[in-house]
Design a protein around this motif. Structure first.
Motif, PDB file in Angstrom:
ATOM      1  N   UNK A 636       0.843  -1.192   0.000  1.00  0.00           N
ATOM      2  CA  UNK A 636       0.000   0.000   0.000  1.00  0.00           C
ATOM      3  C   UNK A 636       0.878   1.242   0.000  1.00  0.00           C
ATOM      4  N   UNK A 637       0.463   2.236  -0.778  1.00  0.00           N
ATOM      5  CA  UNK A 637       1.253   3.458  -0.950  1.00  0.00           C
ATOM      6  C   UNK A 637       0.384   4.685  -0.731  1.00  0.00           C
ATOM      7  N   UNK A 638       1.059   5.822  -0.620  1.00  0.00           N
ATOM      8  CA  UNK A 638       0.398   7.116  -0.577  1.00  0.00           C
ATOM      9  C   UNK A 638       0.594   7.799  -1.921  1.00  0.00           C
ATOM     10  N   UNK A 639      -0.513   8.187  -2.545  1.00  0.00           N
ATOM     11  CA  UNK A 639      -0.478   8.759  -3.886  1.00  0.00           C
ATOM     12  C   UNK A 639      -0.868  10.229  -3.817  1.00  0.00           C
ATOM     13  N   UNK A 640      -0.147  11.021  -4.560  1.00  0.00           N
ATOM     14  CA  UNK A 640      -0.364  12.466  -4.542  1.00  0.00           C
ATOM     15  C   UNK A 640      -1.320  12.869  -5.654  1.00  0.00           C
ATOM     16  N   UNK A 641      -2.247  13.750  -5.309  1.00  0.00           N
ATOM     17  CA  UNK A 641      -3.168  14.314  -6.303  1.00  0.00           C
ATOM     18  C   UNK A 641      -2.484  15.508  -6.945  1.00  0.00           C
ATOM     19  N   UNK A 642      -2.125  15.358  -8.205  1.00  0.00           N
ATOM     20  CA  UNK A 642      -1.358  16.388  -8.907  1.00  0.00           C
ATOM     21  C   UNK A 642      -2.225  17.257  -9.808  1.00  0.00           C
ATOM     22  N   UNK A 643      -3.521  17.244  -9.627  1.00  0.00           N
ATOM     23  CA  UNK A 643      -4.406  18.039 -10.487  1.00  0.00           C
ATOM     24  C   UNK A 643      -4.349  19.505 -10.091  1.00  0.00           C
ATOM     25  N   UNK A 644      -4.545  20.370 -11.060  1.00  0.00           N
ATOM     26  CA  UNK A 644      -4.525  21.813 -10.852  1.00  0.00           C
ATOM     27  C   UNK A 644      -5.962  22.324 -10.762  1.00  0.00           C
ATOM     28  N   UNK A 645      -6.324  22.807  -9.598  1.00  0.00           N
ATOM     29  CA  UNK A 645      -7.672  23.350  -9.421  1.00  0.00           C
ATOM     30  C   UNK A 645      -7.879  24.591 -10.276  1.00  0.00           C
ATOM     31  N   UNK A 646      -6.851  25.374 -10.463  1.00  0.00           N
ATOM     32  CA  UNK A 646      -6.965  26.592 -11.274  1.00  0.00           C
ATOM     33  C   UNK A 646      -7.300  26.245 -12.724  1.00  0.00           C
ATOM     34  N   UNK A 647      -6.622  25.236 -13.289  1.00  0.00           N
ATOM     35  CA  UNK A 647      -6.899  24.846 -14.670  1.00  0.00           C
ATOM     36  C   UNK A 647      -8.318  24.310 -14.832  1.00  0.00           C
ATOM     37  N   UNK A 648      -8.727  23.486 -13.886  1.00  0.00           N
ATOM     38  CA  UNK A 648     -10.043  22.856 -14.007  1.00  0.00           C
ATOM     39  C   UNK A 648     -11.174  23.871 -13.862  1.00  0.00           C
ATOM     40  N   UNK A 649     -11.003  24.862 -12.973  1.00  0.00           N
ATOM     41  CA  UNK A 649     -12.055  25.838 -12.753  1.00  0.00           C
ATOM     42  C   UNK A 649     -12.167  26.857 -13.874  1.00  0.00           C
ATOM     43  N   UNK A 650     -11.066  27.142 -14.549  1.00  0.00           N
ATOM     44  CA  UNK A 650     -11.074  28.149 -15.612  1.00  0.00           C
ATOM     45  C   UNK A 650     -11.188  27.540 -17.000  1.00  0.00           C
ATOM     46  N   UNK A 651     -11.450  26.263 -17.079  1.00  0.00           N
ATOM     47  CA  UNK A 651     -11.602  25.601 -18.368  1.00  0.00           C
ATOM     48  C   UNK A 651     -12.989  25.879 -18.936  1.00  0.00           C
ATOM     49  N   UNK A 652     -13.077  26.152 -20.222  1.00  0.00           N
ATOM     50  CA  UNK A 652     -14.346  26.436 -20.887  1.00  0.00           C
ATOM     51  C   UNK A 652     -14.504  25.518 -22.098  1.00  0.00           C
ATOM     52  N   UNK A 653     -15.555  24.687 -22.125  1.00  0.00           N
ATOM     53  CA  UNK A 653     -16.496  24.419 -21.031  1.00  0.00           C
ATOM     54  C   UNK A 653     -15.809  23.592 -19.940  1.00  0.00           C
ATOM     55  N   UNK A 654     -16.300  23.743 -18.723  1.00  0.00           N
ATOM     56  CA  UNK A 654     -15.660  23.067 -17.604  1.00  0.00           C
ATOM     57  C   UNK A 654     -15.890  21.559 -17.701  1.00  0.00           C
ATOM     58  N   UNK A 655     -14.868  20.809 -17.331  1.00  0.00           N
ATOM     59  CA  UNK A 655     -14.916  19.354 -17.413  1.00  0.00           C
ATOM     60  C   UNK A 655     -15.206  18.792 -16.022  1.00  0.00           C
ATOM     61  N   UNK A 656     -16.170  17.882 -15.961  1.00  0.00           N
ATOM     62  CA  UNK A 656     -16.525  17.231 -14.701  1.00  0.00           C
ATOM     63  C   UNK A 656     -16.260  15.731 -14.814  1.00  0.00           C
ATOM     64  N   UNK A 657     -15.730  15.158 -13.737  1.00  0.00           N
ATOM     65  CA  UNK A 657     -15.447  13.724 -13.732  1.00  0.00           C
ATOM     66  C   UNK A 657     -16.714  12.902 -13.920  1.00  0.00           C
ATOM     67  N   UNK A 658     -17.824  13.381 -13.374  1.00  0.00           N
ATOM     68  CA  UNK A 658     -19.067  12.606 -13.454  1.00  0.00           C
ATOM     69  C   UNK A 658     -19.556  12.433 -14.880  1.00  0.00           C
ATOM     70  N   UNK A 659     -19.155  13.328 -15.793  1.00  0.00           N
ATOM     71  CA  UNK A 659     -19.610  13.241 -17.184  1.00  0.00           C
ATOM     72  C   UNK A 659     -18.726  12.360 -18.047  1.00  0.00           C
ATOM     73  N   UNK A 660     -17.568  11.956 -17.529  1.00  0.00           N
ATOM     74  CA  UNK A 660     -16.641  11.160 -18.341  1.00  0.00           C
ATOM     75  C   UNK A 660     -17.098   9.707 -18.395  1.00  0.00           C
ATOM     76  N   UNK A 661     -17.087   9.113 -19.565  1.00  0.00           N
ATOM     77  CA  UNK A 661     -17.411   7.699 -19.729  1.00  0.00           C
ATOM     78  C   UNK A 661     -16.232   6.894 -20.250  1.00  0.00           C
TER      79      UNK A 661
END
Length: 755
Positions: A636-661
């Motif tokens: 078991x390991x510890x994994x770092x979340x490397x996502x950028x909140x700034x990029x995701x919030x300012x993306x047009x149209x915004x991308x949501x994980x729930x919509x990804x298939x």
């Protein structure tokens, strides 16, 4: 005479009559028949006889082959009165009352059995569709008129079912709602109708100012109001003033002087307020002229800002105290589940070896409830089952739960089979949901066909489904009640199963990661560690496609996506592409669920699971092509979340994980390709932080510490269950790691904390 005695004598008379009987016996039996005649009205079954008016009776028969068993208890069976009864005349036994009254005409009522004259060629009477039998309880013949005795006739009607048995409950032609509404209207029209007013001697001349027609309209409107609206009507049509002059109170008198004067108003035909007296006001609204309680209660409510209905506020003396029931249910330790945490956060599940019937039986034994107990001390099975439902506790298999969206649509549109789309928001949402799960299932079947066609284990492409099995308790000792009540250890099984039927899954093996809560929990990092173990197991494969459900906490999060970008660009594996495909919510059945069913069957076959090693053997024995990895702390390991909140919030149209298939990871690329529709276009997404693009994603940090379990739970297992285990199984429980700071996974979720 009672009708049962009448039937007994008549049956005895018919049975004793035979060809060998003497003439005296026949005469005696005929007298009994004429003394206690049987009148059957509205009988639905066939009765045939041959008779000549004014001559001797040759043959009387009643058919018992078509009579039901319930009716045969009180009616005569088939019998034959032979020529030995030739001494009887038509005046002794006849089919109607014409013997006594020559002008008698049988009433023409529906479904009544009539007598067929001997001159007719018809030998039987057709069956009626209404199964009603009415038996006269009086042994004497008498003329009656059914139209004057409808109430008495309805009481004597015995309703029968289609099979001929006596109906236990009365059958109504109208629904319960219609009968309730009709009963309410009848009560309104009789009890609360307009009553006589004040009369001509009234000083206010109420009858002259308001006509009877207007009174009826006011009464009807008032009775259609709710309880609150009726009080508001009374308050708005009355006024209270302080008397201008008071009389001196007599100290010896018990009469209390009025503190206020009340004036009553009503609208006439011209919608003008007219002053009326109290009697006229009450009788118009349907109350008795001396019953002003409703006025006093309404005027009291006028002094309060909010009118409240106090009806039904008193506690029910017959209400059952549910606290002992709830305490007993919680003693089985219903556990929260990882599965569908977002959709059912408050739902709990009991072990699969339990059922409500056994729980209720144990409750009755502990509370001393028997068949001889008083009614107020008894708790029914239905009430116990209802409490379990109110606590939101389920026994259902988690992989086979129904889709909430589809169920809501069925309630929204009951005629969905005939009218599919009604051009509303609910129907449009369902159409989109329906199309998504149909397309997802088609794509799943296509990948399944590809996997089943690969018979070579050296193939560079794999198609797997991934899921975490429902909560499993250890030790598993179904025969002992103490094991069910004792809080036990939770086991986990993250399964990677090839697509296709279990007999034709190609050359690939099933890969199962198993561990228990003393090693690790079910947090995001713990699930990603299982993905890491799977990819390292198949590090030489170039293309891997995984089908998952839509559980965001485990299978669709930025921590998992960050690690997969790190993995595919590392030297640990030879992967070129990793594709994650997600089934539509509520329609996520896949090969992993089938494998979990096989694990459950293997556990039941072994009957007793004493420790973690027994669980490992049960999973390994499901079938031959399986690799079971017992996860240890270093896995078991510890994994770092490397996502950028700034990029995701300012993306047009915004991308949501729930919509990804569908999400695809490719080597030497720091972006992901995703689809929101399986038939849609593929889009690129750059979600990494700038510093991680420059220096790369850090390597996962390996854990070195056990998670552990609560000290009290370990001691409970050792004290209560260790004596039921063989000696070679006890070492596992004695060496179980302890940590009082660990979250109790039976009752709580273990939240992820991102640092």
């Amino acid at each position: 005479m009672k009708k049962g005695r009448c039937f007994e004598l008549l049956t005895k008379a018919l049975a004793s009559t035979s060809t060998e009987s003497t003439n005296s016996t026949a005469v005696e039996n005929t007298e009994l028949i004429s003394r206690y005649p049987l009148i059957i009205d509205q009988h639905p079954y066939q009765i045939s006889h041959e008779e000549k008016r004014g001559e001797e009776i040759n043959h009387v028969s009643t058919s018992d082959s078509v009579l039901p068993d319930k009716v045969c208890d009180n009616t005569t069976t088939a019998a034959t009165i032979s020529s030995s009864c030739s001494s009887s005349t038509a005046s002794d036994f006849d089919s109607d009352d014409s013997v006594f009254d020559k002008d008698y005409i049988p009433p023409q009522t529906k479904n009544k059995i009539s007598v067929i004259d001997s001159d007719s060629d018809i030998d039987f009477i057709e069956n009626s569709q209404q199964n009603n039998i009415r038996v006269s309880e009086s042994p004497e013949r008498e003329d009656f008129e059914p139209e004057n005795q409808t109430d008495q006739a309805s009481e004597n009607v015995i309703q029968l079912t289609k099979k001929g048995s006596v109906r236990k409950r009365k059958h109504y032609d109208t629904s319960l709602r219609e009968r309730t509404r009709a009963k309410k209207e009848l009560k309104t029209n009789t009890k609360y109708c307009v009553k006589p007013g004040c009369g001509e001697e009234c000083k206010k001349k109420c009858s002259s100012n308001i006509s009877e027609i207007q009174r009826g309209i006011i009464n009807k409107q008032f009775r259609n109001f709710t309880w609150r609206e009726q009080y508001i009507y009374i308050i708005n049509n009355t006024s209270q003033t302080i008397p201008a002059r008071r009389t001196k109170k007599n100290p010896n008198s018990k009469v209390i002087n009025r503190g206020k004067t009340i004036t009553y108003f009503m609208l006439n035909e011209n919608n003008e307020k007219v002053t009326v007296c109290k009697i006229f006001f009450l009788t118009t609204l349907g109350f008795e002229k001396k019953n002003d309680k409703v006025l006093r209660n309404a005027l009291k409510q006028a002094q309060v800002q909010e009118i409240t209905d106090m009806r039904g506020c008193n506690p029910n003396p017959k209400k059952i105290d549910n606290k002992p029931i709830i305490d007993h249910i919680n003693s089985f330790h219903p556990a929260v589940s990882h599965y569908r945490r977002v959709h059912a956060p408050n739902r709990k599940y009991l072990p699969s070896e339990l059922n409500i019937r056994d729980m209720y039986k144990d409750f009755c034994d502990k509370m001393g409830i028997t068949e001889q107990s008083a009614p107020e001390d008894c708790v029914s099975y239905d009430h116990y089952r209802r409490v379990i439902k109110e606590l939101n506790i389920s026994f259902a298999k988690l992989g086979n739960e129904e889709c909430e969206i589809c169920e809501k649509y069925k309630l929204h549109n009951p005629d969905f089979k005939e009218i599919r789309h009604r051009n509303c928001t609910g129907c449009k949402e369902y159409e989109l949901h329906h199309r998504r799960y149909i397309v997802a299932r088609q794509k799943y079947d296509e990948d399944k066909s590809r996997q089943m066609s690969m018979q070579d284990q050296t193939s560079d492409t794999m198609y797997y489904s991934v899921d975490l099995e429902k909560v499993i308790m250890c030790p598993r000792l179904d025969e002992f009640k103490v094991a069910i009540f004792c809080p036990r250890l939770i086991l986990f099984n993250e399964s990677f199963v090839p697509l296709g039927d279990k007999k034709f899954r190609g050359a690939r093996d099933t890969f199962a990661c198993i561990w228990h809560e003393a090693i690790a929990g079910r947090k995001k990092d713990d699930i990603i560690s299982c993905f890491r173990a799977f990819f390292l197991q198949y590090r030489d494969v170039k293309h891997i496609t995984l089908w998952l459900d839509n559980c965001a906490a485990q299978n669709k999060n930025w921590g998992l996506f960050s690690y997969l970008l790190y993995l595919i660009n590392s030297s640990d594996v030879n992967l070129e592409t990793i594709t994650l495909k997600y089934l539509e919510v509520g329609h996520t059945y896949m090969s992993a669920d089938e494998f979990h069913h096989q694990v459950e069957l293997s556990l039941k076959k072994k009957k007793r699971i004493y420790d973690f090693e027994d669980f490992h053997h049960a999973v390994s024995d499901t079938h031959r092509k399986i690799t079971v990895k017992k996860m240890v702390v270093s896995d078991f390991c510890k994994f770092e979340d490397c996502s950028s909140s700034y990029k995701l919030q300012n993306m047009t149209p915004r991308v949501y994980l729930s919509n990804m298939c569908e999400v695809t990871f490719r080597r030497e690329i720091n972006t992901i390709a995703f689809r929101t529709d399986f038939d849609g276009i593929e889009r690129e997404l750059d979600f990494l932080r700038v510093k991680n693009i420059k220096i790369g994603i850090p390597r996962p940090a390996i854990k070195t510490q056990f998670r552990g379990v609560n000290k009290k739970r370990k001691s409970d297992i050792i004290d209560q269950l260790l004596s039921l285990m063989p000696e070679n199984r006890r070492a596992f429980w004695r060496n179980l790691p302890v940590n009082d700071n660990s979250v109790d996974l039976i009752n709580e979720y273990e939240e992820d904390v991102d640092k």
